[in-house]
Design a protein around this motif. Structure first.
Motif, PDB file in Angstrom:
ATOM      1  N   UNK A   1     -27.824  85.703  80.240  1.00 14.16           N
ATOM      2  CA  UNK A   1     -27.913  87.149  79.594  1.00 14.16           C
ATOM      3  C   UNK A   1     -27.386  87.047  78.269  1.00 14.16           C
ATOM      4  N   UNK A   2     -28.044  86.972  77.447  1.00 14.14           N
ATOM      5  CA  UNK A   2     -27.476  86.745  75.868  1.00 14.14           C
ATOM      6  C   UNK A   2     -27.049  87.978  75.080  1.00 14.14           C
ATOM      7  N   UNK A   3     -26.588  88.874  75.593  1.00  7.15           N
ATOM      8  CA  UNK A   3     -26.405  90.128  74.725  1.00  7.15           C
ATOM      9  C   UNK A   3     -25.217  89.913  73.807  1.00  7.15           C
ATOM     10  N   UNK A   4     -25.438  90.762  72.889  1.00 10.00           N
ATOM     11  CA  UNK A   4     -24.345  90.776  71.579  1.00 10.00           C
ATOM     12  C   UNK A   4     -23.058  90.906  71.907  1.00 10.00           C
TER      13      UNK A   4
ATOM     14  N   UNK B   1     -33.823  88.106  76.983  1.00 11.05           N
ATOM     15  CA  UNK B   1     -32.504  88.632  77.426  1.00 11.05           C
ATOM     16  C   UNK B   1     -31.460  88.634  76.506  1.00 11.05           C
ATOM     17  N   UNK B   2     -31.677  88.775  75.321  1.00  7.58           N
ATOM     18  CA  UNK B   2     -30.864  88.865  74.085  1.00  7.58           C
ATOM     19  C   UNK B   2     -30.729  90.600  73.442  1.00  7.58           C
TER      20      UNK B   2
ATOM     21  N   UNK C   1     -20.679  83.171  65.896  1.00  9.03           N
ATOM     22  CA  UNK C   1     -19.200  82.772  66.357  1.00  9.03           C
ATOM     23  C   UNK C   1     -19.145  83.810  67.480  1.00  9.03           C
ATOM     24  N   UNK C   2     -18.450  83.301  68.498  1.00  3.92           N
ATOM     25  CA  UNK C   2     -18.393  84.069  69.604  1.00  3.92           C
ATOM     26  C   UNK C   2     -16.738  84.247  70.064  1.00  3.92           C
ATOM     27  N   UNK C   3     -16.381  85.305  70.211  1.00  6.60           N
ATOM     28  CA  UNK C   3     -14.833  85.646  70.650  1.00  6.60           C
ATOM     29  C   UNK C   3     -14.720  86.212  71.721  1.00  6.60           C
TER      30      UNK C   3
ATOM     31  N   UNK D   1     -17.652  89.010  72.537  1.00  2.90           N
ATOM     32  CA  UNK D   1     -18.111  89.653  71.497  1.00  2.90           C
ATOM     33  C   UNK D   1     -19.180  88.357  70.661  1.00  2.90           C
ATOM     34  N   UNK D   2     -20.548  88.598  70.617  1.00  4.02           N
ATOM     35  CA  UNK D   2     -21.348  87.704  69.802  1.00  4.02           C
ATOM     36  C   UNK D   2     -22.195  88.258  68.921  1.00  4.02           C
ATOM     37  N   UNK D   3     -21.562  89.134  68.245  1.00  5.12           N
ATOM     38  CA  UNK D   3     -22.105  89.787  67.052  1.00  5.12           C
ATOM     39  C   UNK D   3     -22.467  89.110  65.808  1.00  5.12           C
TER      40      UNK D   3
END
Length: 380
Positions: free
Chosen positions: A230-233, A198-199, A142-144, A245-247
């Protein structure tokens, strides 16, 4: 370093808006295995768009996945209502196909090798580059998105969010099982996903100019071709003027989704306010951030987390209560007090990874029963 530094415009958001992306899997009604029927679901749903023109149902890497997306909203309640309406439409489209909707960080027993890929230049290049690890990305999250007014606020806020990274991960952890085995982790998804080049955790830049230099280097050396690669958390989303926020692992109930969206919304708005008031939001050393991520992925709500640069440690649920108390006035202003208050109930009710293990234990390890339980949760 040759060439001009990459300019990355960030238009900003005049209000702390919220948008949510919910990755949902398709499972066969009988076998409970994943179903590669997303194309048929998309055909049945048609071109569904939010009031602001945002496509509400989008494709993902795997053809067993549908991503449900909100338009831009001012409150968590409105965003979750938006998601619920789209979810109902997708469910009606999937039902005649013999398919149910499912959401967790991973599927308990599906095999990655049986999953079909969505063909697109972006996904084709991703798989060509990442090979075996790219094919393992049988995961859902879930991404917010939360609107931020100015680019110079982005990294102070993003860096400060890393203090509560383990709280968000532990609360949402829903991927204890992989390919038929219990991994021993609360969130196996988190550690799977960070294998992509890239994560993983974001770099803690001091300002936007440092980020622009980073983007320049990444594009110049062919690491990414666009910012979306760029797939950062946690990452800036310049196109939308948000922090994304992709945590969180995939979330299987609307109540928990609303609660965690409210938590993220309040965290970012509270940090934004404190920044305006001249407060130094501080940073947690990267080695502590990395350890906290691992502890939350491994132990979930039983994680002991590092809370400051002086090496102080606390049980994540104890620290959570203090954070929630601090955010109460912000939640009242944002109109999400009820949703935020539900965050405290997740440890009492059991997080998804705990509920899944409980079902497996009660059914002598029947993972079909685990999928049944998750499907039922998503219907509530």
């Amino acid at each position: 370093m040759g060439g001009a530094i990459e300019n990355v415009p960030f238009p900003g958001s005049p209000r702390p808006t919220i948008g949510i992306e919910w990755e949902v899997a398709l499972v066969d009604k009988v076998t409970r295995d994943l179903s590669n029927t997303a194309a048929a679901v998309f055909d049945a749903v048609g071109d569904l768009r939010a009031w602001d023109g945002t496509p509400q149902v989008t494709k993902e890497l795997l053809r067993n996945t549908v991503e449900i997306v909100t338009g831009v909203h001012d409150t968590v309640g409105a965003a979750v209502d938006d998601l619920s309406g789209t979810m109902d439409t997708v469910r009606r489209a999937a039902d005649p196909l013999g398919v149910d909707l499912f959401c967790a960080g991973t599927h308990p027993f599906a095999q990655w090798s049986a999953q079909q890929l969505t063909r697109s230049p972006h996904y084709d290049e991703l798989i060509e580059r990442t090979q075996w690890w790219g094919r393992q990305m049988m995961i859902w999250g879930v991404h917010v998105h939360v609107g931020v007014s100015h680019r110079e606020k982005v990294f102070p806020i993003l860096n400060a969010l890393l203090f509560t990274y383990p709280h968000l991960l532990a609360l949402s952890a829903s991927s204890p099982m992989w390919a038929g085995s219990d991994t021993g982790y609360a969130s196996n998804r988190t550690l799977m996903f960070q294998q992509l080049p890239t994560a993983g955790l974001p770099f803690q830049f001091e300002n936007w100019a440092q980020f622009e230099r980073f983007v320049h280097d990444q594009m110049q050396t062919g690491v990414i071709e666009q910012l979306g690669g760029m797939h950062w958390d946690i990452r800036p989303a310049p196109k939308w003027g948000t922090i994304e926020v992709r945590i969180c692992d995939g979330i299987s109930t609307r109540a928990e989704l609303a609660a965690l969206a409210a938590f993220i919304h309040c965290l970012i708005v509270d940090l934004d306010r404190r920044l305006d008031e001249g407060e130094d939001l501080g940073t947690l050393p990267p080695w502590h951030v990395q350890e906290n991520k691992w502890r939350a992925a491994r132990y979930g709500l039983d994680a002991i987390v590092i809370t400051d640069s002086d090496n102080s440690e606390r049980l994540v649920t104890d620290d959570l209560m203090d954070v929630l108390n601090r955010l109460e006035p912000t939640a009242k202003r944002l109109g999400c007090s009820d949703e935020l208050s539900y965050v405290a109930e997740i440890p009492q009710r059991g997080a998804s990874y705990q509920r899944q293990r409980k079902v497996a234990a009660a059914t002598q390890g029947d993972l079909i029963a685990v999928v049944d339980a998750l499907v039922q949760e998503l219907y509530k």
